[in-house]
Design a protein around this motif. Sequence first.
Motif, short mmCIF file in Angstrom:
data_model
loop_
_atom_site.label_atom_id
_atom_site.label_comp_id
_atom_site.label_asym_id
_atom_site.label_seq_id
_atom_site.Cartn_x
_atom_site.Cartn_y
_atom_site.Cartn_z
N PHE A 147 -19.05 -29.65 -44.46
CA PHE A 147 -19.20 -29.76 -45.92
C PHE A 147 -19.90 -31.08 -46.23
N GLU A 148 -20.81 -31.07 -47.18
CA GLU A 148 -21.35 -32.34 -47.68
C GLU A 148 -20.79 -32.55 -49.09
N LEU A 149 -20.06 -33.65 -49.24
CA LEU A 149 -19.35 -33.89 -50.51
C LEU A 149 -19.88 -35.14 -51.21
N ARG A 150 -19.95 -35.06 -52.52
CA ARG A 150 -20.35 -36.22 -53.33
C ARG A 150 -19.14 -37.14 -53.50
N LEU A 151 -19.38 -38.44 -53.44
CA LEU A 151 -18.30 -39.42 -53.58
C LEU A 151 -18.50 -40.24 -54.84
N HIS A 152 -17.41 -40.85 -55.29
CA HIS A 152 -17.43 -41.67 -56.51
C HIS A 152 -16.67 -42.97 -56.24
N GLY A 169 -14.19 -33.86 -61.56
CA GLY A 169 -14.36 -32.43 -61.34
C GLY A 169 -13.55 -31.95 -60.14
N LEU A 170 -13.61 -30.64 -59.94
CA LEU A 170 -12.94 -30.03 -58.79
C LEU A 170 -13.66 -30.45 -57.51
N THR A 171 -13.03 -30.19 -56.37
CA THR A 171 -13.73 -30.47 -55.11
C THR A 171 -15.05 -29.69 -55.06
N VAL A 172 -15.02 -28.44 -55.50
CA VAL A 172 -16.26 -27.64 -55.45
C VAL A 172 -17.35 -28.20 -56.37
N ASP A 173 -16.96 -28.91 -57.40
CA ASP A 173 -17.97 -29.50 -58.28
C ASP A 173 -18.65 -30.68 -57.58
N ASN A 174 -18.08 -31.11 -56.49
CA ASN A 174 -18.64 -32.22 -55.70
C ASN A 174 -19.21 -31.75 -54.37
N LEU A 175 -19.27 -30.44 -54.21
CA LEU A 175 -19.84 -29.90 -52.96
C LEU A 175 -21.36 -29.83 -53.11
N LEU A 176 -22.06 -30.50 -52.20
CA LEU A 176 -23.53 -30.55 -52.27
C LEU A 176 -24.17 -29.53 -51.34
N ALA A 177 -23.50 -29.26 -50.23
CA ALA A 177 -24.05 -28.30 -49.27
C ALA A 177 -22.96 -27.95 -48.26
N VAL A 234 -15.68 -37.16 -39.83
CA VAL A 234 -16.15 -37.45 -41.20
C VAL A 234 -17.16 -38.58 -41.10
N ARG A 235 -18.34 -38.37 -41.67
CA ARG A 235 -19.37 -39.42 -41.67
C ARG A 235 -19.70 -39.78 -43.12
N VAL A 236 -19.54 -41.05 -43.45
CA VAL A 236 -19.77 -41.48 -44.84
C VAL A 236 -21.13 -42.16 -44.95
N ASP A 237 -21.87 -41.79 -45.97
CA ASP A 237 -23.11 -42.51 -46.28
C ASP A 237 -22.86 -43.26 -47.59
N PRO A 238 -22.49 -44.55 -47.50
CA PRO A 238 -22.10 -45.27 -48.72
C PRO A 238 -23.26 -45.46 -49.69
N ASP A 239 -24.51 -45.48 -49.19
CA ASP A 239 -25.65 -45.67 -50.10
C ASP A 239 -25.90 -44.42 -50.94
N ARG A 240 -25.87 -43.30 -50.29
CA ARG A 240 -26.07 -42.03 -51.03
C ARG A 240 -24.77 -41.56 -51.68
N ARG A 241 -23.66 -42.20 -51.34
CA ARG A 241 -22.33 -41.79 -51.81
C ARG A 241 -22.06 -40.33 -51.48
N THR A 242 -22.17 -40.05 -50.21
CA THR A 242 -21.84 -38.70 -49.74
C THR A 242 -21.01 -38.81 -48.46
N ALA A 243 -20.31 -37.73 -48.17
CA ALA A 243 -19.58 -37.64 -46.90
C ALA A 243 -19.88 -36.29 -46.27
#
Length: 453
Positions: A192-197, A146-154, A88-97
């Motif tokens: 998976f690329e996921l949006r974080l909050h 939202g659901l996990t899929v609502d946070n799926l970016l790619a 798992v690689r987190v990008d805290p600036d873009r808020r993605t994993a």
Amino acid sequence: MEIDEFQGQQITADDADYDTARAVWNGAIDRFPRLIARCSGAADVAAAVRFAREHDLEIAVRGGGHNVAGTAVCDDGIVIDLSAMRAVRVDPDRRTAQVQGGALWGDVDRPTQAHGLATTGGIVSHTGVAGLTLGGGIGWLMRKHGLTVDNLLAAEVVTADGELLRASEDQHPDLFWALRGGGGNFGVVTSFELRLHPVGPEVLAGPVLWDAGDTAEVLRFYRDFVRDAPDELGTVVRFGTAPPLPVVPLELHWRPVLLVGACYAGPVADAEAVLRPLRAFGRPLLDLIAPSPYVNHQSALDSTVLHGWSYYWKSTYLPELGDDLIEVIAEHAFACTSPRSYAAMFHLGGAVGRVPEAATAFGNRQVSHAITLDAVWRRGEDHADRDIAWTRRFFAALDSYREGVYVNFLGADEGPDRIRDAYGAGVYDRLVDVKTKYDSNNVFHHNQNIRPR
Ligand SMILES: Cc1cc2nc3c(=O)[nH]c(=O)nc-3n(C[C@H](O)[C@H](O)[C@H](O)COP(=O)(O)OP(=O)(O)OC[C@H]3O[C@@H](n4cnc5c(N)ncnc54)[C@H](O)[C@@H]3O)c2cc1C
């Protein structure tokens, strides 16, 4: 039988770790694949898919190996096993994993919470990210984020042809739509690329327990309580015995209780007022709601559903809890025999229902609750027949209230109608179109299958 130029591990019945490698979370599943291809990366996955097709082998895909139906392992074929791909690689600036296809939720929660970030994941940390995400993804944070899929970016996907594609809103958008709810039907997702909050890291969370005899009374209160609840509040009701956890006093261990688990995805100070009425209602036996690290709350239930126990589930979505439905639930919820059998009811709504139905392949967004009726027994125990019969009786009693089903809670061989129920006709037909385009030979069929035309 060996795949050429495969960097990972290839495990057959001749290997010492074969029995461990073929075991999945559900101990009732006992299958004997010819080859377990434990992949080290996307190139291995592609090689395994091509190999399986060349040798006409049935394919099972294993993410976390957690699905109750046991579809992650097959008899005689090949298991494309991603369990060694958990980075798992987190990008805290873009808020993605960026999350590899074999990661578990615990693998995601820890590094994301190190930055005070999270996304909607499962409520048990040893559940796989892949299967959960591809079916939709419900959890404590869904009403807010939202659901996990609502946070799926790619997603990076190895297709039935062994090709590696990237699917997103801009690249293969039809495939990207189908991956967000359509399960493992369209290829093997390697990443998976996921949006974080921003979440926590400390949240007000935990369960309140009441005696099982108070079920109807508590559920009537709960219905009104969650109807007006803010999106930040996620709740799950569990009907079963009090688990023998260190935080539960000894005298309550194994006592039949109704438990409302809560997690407030916002400031602890705001949460106190929101949760006060729930904590004050009736005659609680125990109130364990307290400020705690979100990451701890995410694993609090882990030991109540251990790997290797046997499980059988029936599940359905439900509407808002009317008095008559509450009576049905109260009558059946505690009629099982095993102290480990239980039912769990997730409250949906909030952000889940605000995403347009056509935006993703997750069906039935407007429902209020998802309930699973779960028979649990250990090797040598004789609860299986009685508690499987209990889930079926309970399920039949819910018949006139049923509103579709969450695909990830379906058991093995529930039949094509139930898979259709998981989506509704419109979404299902569109999934068939995408399946026909990306997997016309139904190479990926060891799953809740959507058949190509
Ligand atoms: C105790 C427990 C708690 C749960 N809690 C929740 C919850 O809180 N929220 C929720 O939404 N669901 C929950 N679930 C259901 C969960 O979403 C499913 O069991 C899901 O399939 C688990 O994913 P997995 O990767 O572990 O599955 P696996 O058993 O590994 O795989 C199941 C299927 O998913 C597909 N698949 C898996 N990995 C991939 C991949 N990399 N690429 C393509 N397809 C793949 C395959 O078709 C495979 O047959 C829970 C399940 C259990 C048993």
